[in-house]
Scaffold this active site. Sequence first.
Site, short mmCIF file in Angstrom:
data_model
loop_
_atom_site.label_atom_id
_atom_site.label_comp_id
_atom_site.label_asym_id
_atom_site.label_seq_id
_atom_site.Cartn_x
_atom_site.Cartn_y
_atom_site.Cartn_z
N ARG A 116 -5.01 3.23 -35.24
CA ARG A 116 -3.81 3.65 -35.96
C ARG A 116 -3.17 4.84 -35.23
NH1 ARG A 116 -3.68 -0.60 -37.93
NH2 ARG A 116 -3.68 -1.18 -40.13
N HIS A 174 1.25 -3.00 -30.72
CA HIS A 174 0.35 -3.32 -31.85
C HIS A 174 -0.08 -4.80 -31.80
CE1 HIS A 174 -0.90 -1.70 -36.00
NE2 HIS A 174 -1.62 -2.77 -35.74
C1 GLV Z 1 -3.70 -4.53 -38.22
O1 GLV Z 1 -3.29 -3.52 -37.78
C2 GLV Z 1 -4.63 -4.65 -39.33
O2 GLV Z 1 -4.91 -3.62 -39.98
O3 GLV Z 1 -5.11 -5.75 -39.59
#
Ligand code: GLV
Length: 316
Positions: A223, A280
């Site tokens: 994160r 991401h």
């Molecule tokens: C992606 O970031 C998740 O938390 O699955």
Amino acid sequence: MKVLVHSDDAEQWRDALAKRLPDAEVFTSSAPAEKRREADYLAVWKPSAELLGEPARLKGIVNLGAGVDALLNNPGLPAGVPIVKLRDAGMAELIGDYVRYGILHFQRDFDRYRRQQARHEWHEHTVIDKSDWPVGVLGLGAIGAKVAAMVAADGFPVHGWSRSPKQLEGITCQHGEAGLDALLGRVKSLVLLLPDTAETRHIIDQAALAKLPEGASLINPGRGSLIDEVDLLDALGPDSEGQGETEGRLRGALLDAFTEEPLPADSPLWSHPRLWITPHMAGPTPLGEALDQVAEALRAFEAGEPIETVDRDAGY
Ligand code: GLV
């Protein structure tokens, strides 16, 4: 039971879940408002506050991802409704591959060779043996533990860190503040797989970065909130406008998660020559195993069977 599905690929989820749960009525968030209000369960990834608040008699929520930060921070989240999240569900292996790529990137000097290529320079660096390349993994949940095991299986000494004590075969496990300091002081690559909570916010700040050995590298498929991005740029050194020749304390970082996503076009992170940026993508949720977990959670909710739910206070 009536299940409302919301995600980028909601139709796929709806069709697959409907097949798996023939007695359930499964529909997506594009169903009419009166239908949405009747939902007993939500199976959702990043729903709007309005959508979360609509169902009149909600019995449970399944988070279609591993991290529950977006859901827990959503102002529309109804109090008291139990939440189940995906655990690994095929994501850990994908993230493990991302992390292994990142470690090899630095251990085998691909960052340096890229810069040498720009100068047409043929110069071989001595390989540092994997056994002399300790890797730290912060966060030993379902994903962190598996990633740590994958990295250890490759031959790297792995130091894992979690809030509470854990024991994992083949991993040197640390916990607490003293454990974190000890780990930071000895790793050549640091991998971040902690959840986004009030306690983990900016856990990698100037003080933490200063504890890493000179020339360490950072890999963040977790994160964005875990890193103070201003401190990160500082630790990378003064050459954000140059070619990245001068390595700062921090050799480089492979980043998949950011404080703000999408990463704003004018973020200085984009152009730093020793940062590798990905959108991401480290751990997308593959439908297969995730589908099993979602179907099982809904079945257990409906049968009133005990099921492992998210601790809203802890944030994961
Ligand atoms: C992606 O970031 C998740 O938390 O699955």
